[in-house]
Design a protein around this motif. Structure first.
Motif, PDB file in Angstrom:
ATOM      1  N   MET A  56      25.608  -1.089  88.764  1.00  0.00           N
ATOM      2  CA  MET A  56      24.430  -1.372  87.939  1.00  0.00           C
ATOM      3  C   MET A  56      24.348  -0.453  86.723  1.00  0.00           C
ATOM      4  N   LEU A  58      23.466   2.594  86.898  1.00  0.00           N
ATOM      5  CA  LEU A  58      22.214   3.334  87.093  1.00  0.00           C
ATOM      6  C   LEU A  58      22.435   4.769  87.547  1.00  0.00           C
ATOM      7  N   ARG A  83      25.135   1.199  76.025  1.00  0.00           N
ATOM      8  CA  ARG A  83      23.781   1.113  76.562  1.00  0.00           C
ATOM      9  C   ARG A  83      23.155  -0.270  76.378  1.00  0.00           C
ATOM     10  N   ARG A  87      22.191  -3.487  79.281  1.00  0.00           N
ATOM     11  CA  ARG A  87      20.908  -4.152  79.503  1.00  0.00           C
ATOM     12  C   ARG A  87      21.069  -5.650  79.629  1.00  0.00           C
ATOM     13  N   ARG A  90      22.396  -5.898  83.544  1.00  0.00           N
ATOM     14  CA  ARG A  90      21.411  -5.581  84.579  1.00  0.00           C
ATOM     15  C   ARG A  90      20.317  -6.640  84.655  1.00  0.00           C
ATOM     16  N   GLY A  91      20.072  -7.094  85.857  1.00  0.00           N
ATOM     17  CA  GLY A  91      18.994  -8.055  86.036  1.00  0.00           C
ATOM     18  C   GLY A  91      19.397  -9.461  85.663  1.00  0.00           C
ATOM     19  N   MET A  96      19.644  -6.052  91.638  1.00  0.00           N
ATOM     20  CA  MET A  96      19.699  -5.147  92.781  1.00  0.00           C
ATOM     21  C   MET A  96      18.345  -5.067  93.472  1.00  0.00           C
TER      22      MET A  96
END
Lengths: 339, 326
Positions: A56, A58, A83, A87, A90-91, A96
């Motif tokens: 992820m 993270l 970066r 984005r 992710r999602g 997650m």
């Protein structure tokens, strides 16, 4: 032919702290095919959560640092993302859900606003449409009352919150769902419901799931393939039936023996002796050697590679399954030896 | 809460005021007054009665909106205090705007870049901010910005030569009502230096509180969830983290606002700001009991009101906090 969705190769994530380098993930290989449910099993501190957080993006860097290897998602190397590109992933492509549903939702915003945020982050839709989709996603996970959108997380039970988390994760229809101990903090009856829900989503939507857990019961119920981690490395990988019926690595065997069984009476439950090694001072040779009942002299000197066991894709990182000579002509790219 | 606090405050201020050594009648009439004249004056000011009766009279007056009559100016305190109060509120508000804006952003920056040079620099600024004496800072500002550079005026609320006629005594509001933008600009230029001097300490407190509160929230699970959704760093910080970190910040804000209202005497003196701090300070010198009592009571009242508002804001910020429901 199933396509590989996630492929982690030779991946190393180390943490540089004041007290030394912690090799949390030290060269692991892991793959998840499209629509597959893979279990990632191991004790606390074995690096399974760091692995999932790495997928992820993270893991906070610093102190974390990708030392080597790659994480390919549908052919794209995630370790090289900027970066802004992260984005998008992710999602959207990977979502997650976490262990602690009680604390994983922002307490000061309504369920609806948190879900709408997730939708509008990745889809160009208006607020009304997003709200509609949020309601749909919540119905998918079995919450049919509309008022939930205007409720705050503290008004919901743990099981409900985990459903909301799943709905929020699934709302952009990711190809891969990472579930980090999704049922650990829940009551047993709720656990079963949540697992059922995840299995249904996997079957209906074809979402691949990487199930991180220390609960072998969850693995048996959910997964088709299992990867066992110990001290930052993969020690055994097999399909779920093979692993339960014929575990090869002494660590896996120990894990299976420590499950209480109703049909066998014993005075004491088995437990693997000793503790996980200090991640700042890994033993030379096999990392499990200090706790292993089959330990030989070679185990203390040389780190075993992953050996292929004759049946199919079963691999085990143990000298019991190969010799040093075979190690010489090993497949250098995958650190795997046929025996 | 409000009522008992105010009753307590009225008793305490009344007692302290009457415990101050010195006789108001003597202070007015001077050293050479005859004892008869002093006694007569005391009688006419109502100071001859027993203390308890004096207190009852005082409370009765307050309840009917009468804050007493100044011994010195012979005018009603309730009328007289308005402009001073407005001046102080305007200054405190400006100081708080500066403190909140710079303090919160400094704290956020420090938390966001935790354990880096940015963080350390921000915290050094905050430590200097809490330790710098207000009078020194005020004088330095005057020296540099008013005298040396002549950028900003060094005292007063507005240039007297403008002949500005206040209505509400809040000059910014008055200037806007009258559409007088020149006066607005001038009032703005006058307020900058005292507001910065007054706002520095609260700025530093707010920065420190923001930093620690933000750091705590940033480590929480729900911030990780937000990040896992792909939300931008800006929204993570300013929407999700700040909202959760806001309650301790708001507490500091409420307490500091109260301190500003009551504790602006130094700043008001240095910058010749006609505020309530100076008004009460002069009253203390003159033993002007009604002014001291009422001035302190009003400051206490505002302090309590601000903290009441802060309490109400808690519930607005955090839905888990509810009042009056069991």
């Amino acid at each position: 032919m199933t396509k590989t969705l996630l492929e982690i190769k030779e991946f190393k994530m180390h943490f540089h702290t004041d007290k030394g380098v912690v090799k949390a993930v030290d060269g692991i290989d892991l793959s998840v095919n499209e629509g597959e449910v893979v279990g990632l099993v191991g004790e606390s501190g074995c690096g399974k959560s760091v692995t999932s957080l790495s997928v992820m993006g993270l893991v906070p860097t610093p102190p974390g640092k990708v030392e080597a290897g790659s994480i390919q998602l549908a052919g794209r190397d995630l370790t090289r993302l900027k970066r802004r590109e992260w984005r998008q992933v992710r999602g959207n492509e990977v979502a997650m859900i976490f262990q602690e549903p009680m604390t994983s939702l922002n307490p000061v915003f309504t369920v609806g606003s948190q879900m709408i945020e997730a939708i509008r982050q990745h889809r160009q839709v208006g607020k009304k449409e997003a709200r509609h989709r949020a309601g749909e996603a919540l119905r998918e996970v079995g919450i049919s009352r509309d008022s939930i959108l205007d409720e705050y997380p503290h008004q919901l039970s743990g099981g409900m919150r985990q459903r909301v988390m799943i709905a929020m994760a699934m709302v952009c229809e990711p190809k891969l769902l990472i579930a980090d101990e999704p049922t650990t903090a829940l009551d047993v009856t709720i656990q079963a419901q949540i697992l059922d829900l995840m299995r249904r989503l996997n079957q209906e939507k074809g979402t691949a799931i990487l199930m991180i857990t220390h609960d072998l019961g969850v693995v048996a119920e959910m997964c088709s393939r299992v990867v066992v981690m110990y001290a930052g490395q993969v020690v055994e990988e097999a399909d779920v039936n093979t692993l339960f019926s014929n575990p090869k690595h002494p660590y896996t065997a120990g894990l299976l023996r420590s499950i209480p069984q109703l049909d066998k009476r014993s005075d004491r439950l088995y437990s693997i002796p000793g503790n996980v090694p200090n991640p700042r001072q890994m033993p030379t040779g096999c990392r499990f050697a200090p706790r292993c009942e089959h330990v030989q002299s070679i185990c203390l000197d040389r780190e075993p590679p992953l050996f292929h066991i004759t049946t199919g894709d079963h691999t085990s990182r143990c000298w019991l399954h190969g010799t040093e000579k075979e190690d010489v002509d090993r497949d250098s790219s995958r650190d795997v030896v046929r025996s | 809460m409000l009522i008992p606090v105010l009753i307590g405050m009225s008793i305490i201020t009344f007692s302290i005021v009457h415990a101050i050594p010195g006789d108001p009648a003597k202070a007015i009439l001077g050293e050479k007054a005859t004892p008869e004249a002093v006694a007569q004056l005391k009688e006419s000011m109502g100071l001859g009665k027993p203390l308890f009766i004096q207190y009852v009279d005082y409370v009765k007056g307050i309840l009917s909106g009468d804050l007493g009559t100044s011994f010195i100016t012979k005018t009603s305190v309730a009328e007289e205090i308005g402009p001073y109060l407005a001046a102080t509120m305007e200054l405190s508000f400006a100081a708080m705007v500066i403190a909140v804006f710079f303090g919160m952003n400094l704290g956020i920056l420090a938390a966001w870049r935790h354990n880096t040079g940015v963080d350390y620099t921000a915290m050094v600024i905050a430590i200097i901010g809490v330790s710098v004496p207000v009078f020194w800072l005020g004088l330095m500002e005057q020296w540099v910005f008013a005298q040396d550079l002549s950028w900003l005026p060094s005292n007063g609320r507005i240039d007297a030569r403008m002949g500005f006629e206040p209505i509400t005594n809040f000059y910014f509001i008055d200037a806007l009502i009258q559409g007088d933008f020149v006066a607005f600009g001038d009032a703005f230029r006058h307020i900058i230096l005292p507001a910065v001097a007054l706002g520095t300490i609260p700025m530093a407190y707010i920065a420190r509180m923001t930093r620690s509160s933000m750091l705590e929230v940033m480590r929480s699970d729900y911030i990780r969830t937000v990040r896992a959704k792909g939300v931008s760093e800006f929204l993570i910080i300013y929407k999700h983290t700040l909202r959760n970190a806001f309650i301790p910040i708001l507490t500091v804000f409420g307490l500091q606002m109260g301190l500003l209202l009551g504790g602006a005497i130094l700043t008001e003196t240095i910058f010749s700001w006609p505020g309530i701090g100076r008004y009460v300070y002069e009253a203390i010198n003159n033993r002007d009991y009604p002014v001291i009592q009422s001035g302190i009571l009003i400051i206490a009242f505002i302090f309590v009101m601000i903290n009441l508002i802060v309490d109400l804001l808690y519930a607005w910020i955090d839905p888990r906090i509810q009042y009056g429901k069991e």
